[in-house]
Write a protein that holds these residues in place. Sequence first.
Motif, PDB file in Angstrom:
ATOM      1  N   ASP A 273       0.831  -1.199   0.000  1.00 22.07           N
ATOM      2  CA  ASP A 273       0.000   0.000   0.000  1.00 22.07           C
ATOM      3  C   ASP A 273       0.868   1.252   0.000  1.00 22.07           C
ATOM      4  N   VAL A 274       0.407   2.265  -0.725  1.00 23.77           N
ATOM      5  CA  VAL A 274       1.126   3.531  -0.826  1.00 23.77           C
ATOM      6  C   VAL A 274       0.244   4.633  -0.250  1.00 23.77           C
ATOM      7  N   LEU A 275       0.818   5.444   0.611  1.00 21.96           N
ATOM      8  CA  LEU A 275       0.114   6.591   1.174  1.00 21.96           C
ATOM      9  C   LEU A 275       0.581   7.848   0.453  1.00 21.96           C
ATOM     10  N   GLY A 276      -0.359   8.677   0.077  1.00 21.03           N
ATOM     11  CA  GLY A 276       0.000   9.874  -0.662  1.00 21.03           C
ATOM     12  C   GLY A 276       0.442   9.561  -2.071  1.00 21.03           C
ATOM     13  N   VAL A 277       1.194  10.473  -2.662  1.00 17.89           N
ATOM     14  CA  VAL A 277       1.626  10.341  -4.053  1.00 17.89           C
ATOM     15  C   VAL A 277       3.149  10.354  -4.115  1.00 17.89           C
ATOM     16  N   GLY A 278       3.720   9.211  -4.463  1.00 17.79           N
ATOM     17  CA  GLY A 278       5.161   9.100  -4.630  1.00 17.79           C
ATOM     18  C   GLY A 278       5.574   8.961  -6.076  1.00 17.79           C
ATOM     19  N   GLU A 279       4.625   8.571  -6.935  1.00 16.19           N
ATOM     20  CA  GLU A 279       4.829   8.492  -8.379  1.00 16.19           C
ATOM     21  C   GLU A 279       3.658   9.197  -9.035  1.00 16.19           C
ATOM     22  N   GLN A 351      13.075  10.996  -9.338  1.00 16.57           N
ATOM     23  CA  GLN A 351      12.352  11.081  -8.071  1.00 16.57           C
ATOM     24  C   GLN A 351      11.318  12.191  -8.187  1.00 16.57           C
ATOM     25  N   LEU A 352      10.086  11.932  -7.744  1.00 18.24           N
ATOM     26  CA  LEU A 352       9.029  12.907  -7.936  1.00 18.24           C
ATOM     27  C   LEU A 352       9.286  14.173  -7.118  1.00 18.24           C
ATOM     28  N   VAL A 353       9.666  14.026  -5.845  1.00 19.90           N
ATOM     29  CA  VAL A 353       9.979  15.173  -4.986  1.00 19.90           C
ATOM     30  C   VAL A 353      11.323  14.921  -4.314  1.00 19.90           C
ATOM     31  N   GLY A 354      12.171  15.934  -4.286  1.00 15.74           N
ATOM     32  CA  GLY A 354      13.491  15.788  -3.701  1.00 15.74           C
ATOM     33  C   GLY A 354      13.464  15.673  -2.186  1.00 15.74           C
ATOM     34  N   ASP A 355      14.547  15.166  -1.627  1.00 17.78           N
ATOM     35  CA  ASP A 355      14.704  15.041  -0.181  1.00 17.78           C
ATOM     36  C   ASP A 355      15.493  16.200   0.416  1.00 17.78           C
ATOM     37  N   GLU A 356      16.049  17.030  -0.444  1.00 19.93           N
ATOM     38  CA  GLU A 356      16.800  18.199   0.011  1.00 19.93           C
ATOM     39  C   GLU A 356      16.760  19.243  -1.087  1.00 19.93           C
ATOM     40  N   MET A 393      -0.696  18.687  -1.160  1.00 18.26           N
ATOM     41  CA  MET A 393      -0.963  17.877   0.023  1.00 18.26           C
ATOM     42  C   MET A 393      -0.791  16.388  -0.270  1.00 18.26           C
ATOM     43  N   ASP A 394      -1.161  15.957  -1.472  1.00 16.40           N
ATOM     44  CA  ASP A 394      -0.935  14.557  -1.856  1.00 16.40           C
ATOM     45  C   ASP A 394       0.550  14.222  -1.831  1.00 16.40           C
TER      46      ASP A 394
END
Length: 725
Positions: A273-279, A351-356, A393-394
């Motif tokens: 299961d995936v929470l939110g949007v990672g892709e 990567q959809l959103v960066g970590d830094e 928010m997603d």
Amino acid sequence: MDPVDIVRLVAGLAVLGVGFYFAGKRIVFLARLVRAAEPMPARMTGWAEKGRYLVTHVLGQRKLLQWTGPGMLHAAIFWGFIVLQTHTLEAVGEVFDPNFHIPGFAPGLMRTEVLGFAQDLFTVLVLLAVVGFAVIRLAQAPARRGRGSRFAGSNLDEGWYVLLAEFALLYTALVLRGARSAKDTLPYPDGAFASTWIGGYFEGISAVGLEVLATTFLLAHASVFVGFMLFTLHSKHLHVFTIPFSIAFSRYPKGLGKLETRKIDVEEMDEDDVLGVGEVEHFGFKRLLDMYSCTECGRCQSQCPAWNTGKPLSPKLLIMDLRDHLYAKGPYILDEGLAESHSDVDVLNAQLVGDEPGQAGVVIDYDVLWSCTSCGACVEECPVNIEHVDHIMDLRQHKVMMESSFPPEAGTMLRNLENSGDPWGAGSSKRLDWADGLDVPVVDGELGRDVEYLYWVGCAGALEDRAKKTTRTVAQLLNAAGVKWAVLGQAESCTGDPARRIGMEYLFQMMAENNVETLKEVGAKKIVATCPHCFNTIRNEYPDFDGHFEVVHHTELLSRLVREGRLSSQSEIAKKVTYHDPCYLGRHNELYDEPRDVVAGVAGLEKVEMPRCRNKGFCCGAGGARFFMEEDIGKRVNHERIDEALDLDPDLVSTACPFCMVMLDDAVQDKTGKGELTEGQVRVVDVAQILSDSLLPVAEVNGNGAHPSVSPHPTGGSQETAGQQ
């Protein structure tokens, strides 16, 4: 058939056939992508309201006409091309019959002449609008300013393709209709003033020459139409097809106030299961429709507080980047075999959103995601109902819940919410400190039958020193008006709004369920809240957790009490005041007049509005859980807002939100510390405090004597219990 007829038929069928084949392929691709998106509520309600919105805002161009010149030009082109689709319909018919006319519009009929006049009138208007937009593009040079979009790797700004295509459509149609007029095959010569005028220049051409001219421009018009159709399906102008679907599946009246997300049941979740949007394919189908519908007009960006204070977040560029990534990844989403055989391509590994901040190989930069205040200015301004805040928010939900990636200072807030029930970690034992010296009835078991309102104090109202003053003032005003009310006291907990807006959806849902249970246990029916964030959450989001209550903001209740004469301003306040619209009270819940009505009857007040007010209001910078995060990029949002207020030289800056009050007061204190203001030169207050300052003793409305005057800093009294009566 003569040779010209054969050429017209064969070439016309070839142009139309090729065009519609490739258009069909593109439409199927786009439709399959939407079907591959995650399911979400279809929102199949409010059809009458959505229909009215479609008529007033889309057909009526209401939002765009607010932008005067460009809006009027766009409206002329929009309305013109609705009428001028009849040009293309006629051209398609002429491929098969050179004497074709639209069924029901035979020569000689009045409606036929009206159609001919309308066609030529809008042809002229649209041509003028095209010229107007060309002048604007030359003057503003959007490509040089980074606002233009490019098409298919060309160096030419996409907008120029559109203007050239529109001009070509109109030019070829006018020449074609002029040739038909010269041939006497135009079905409405009396109404088509421009076509007959052009036809006059062709009167000396032979019959064969006219046939060749008409056929040439017929094929040219069909080719431009086909090319423009394919261009539209591959560009931002796709919105002309997708807007009706986007509106049909939108929240009404707009995508603000309530966030929609799926319920999280930990016991039913598995490791996949995936929470939110990672892709990008994890987005719901409405989010993809939003990406299809973006017109790249930049109105959202122009109103965004983050963008206007030097942050990297542009709502427009956010949607565009997601859309471009979706299109690039689309073939691999729809074909697993293709994805497996091309597993090393960049689009699959991005990567959809960066970590830094500044991370390479990402679609959305880290600072873009965390700059949003969720104020809703982008959604309010968007002419095609894109729900930018929901996209953000997603994405936040996935970063927070799946990757534990978020600004470190926000982690302290989340731990405090989970452990202490408030963002500051003060705990329930401090919940009633604001009430020292006041008669405050506290619920014991259930609300008494004579208690009309449960006063939801909120975390800021109970724990933040400046916000406590507003809480005390509202309590006194309710007592002065004879309103029966009570508070939960130590049983009250955070609504969960900061957790939801930062992306910790699971914590929010847990807090929401607990609060709804508490409210039901005490028998709450009517709730009054001073914090717009609490107000919005309980009013709009708790119904999803079976929490159905009548919720009012304190300014709604106070304005009604003033209107009914139960609170009567009698003392003059000779000060200049301006009002700051809280985003979650204004744009998210459409409450603009009520806060202003609270002080409307206060004599002596000089009330002035800031340039950005009401639905154009500028955020204080606290929303989207930004209150609990550092702001170290660009100008501070609260400084930008207070500068706008100070330009009016006010004595009082009023608002109706504890977070707004703290943010604006912080900005005033910063300027005072720098010597830009003198101590006490400007006060930041809630509108309730202004009303309180203006009150003198008045007769009790229920005839039980007189109540004491309401002072902003009362003393004496004790806490009472509002138990079962």
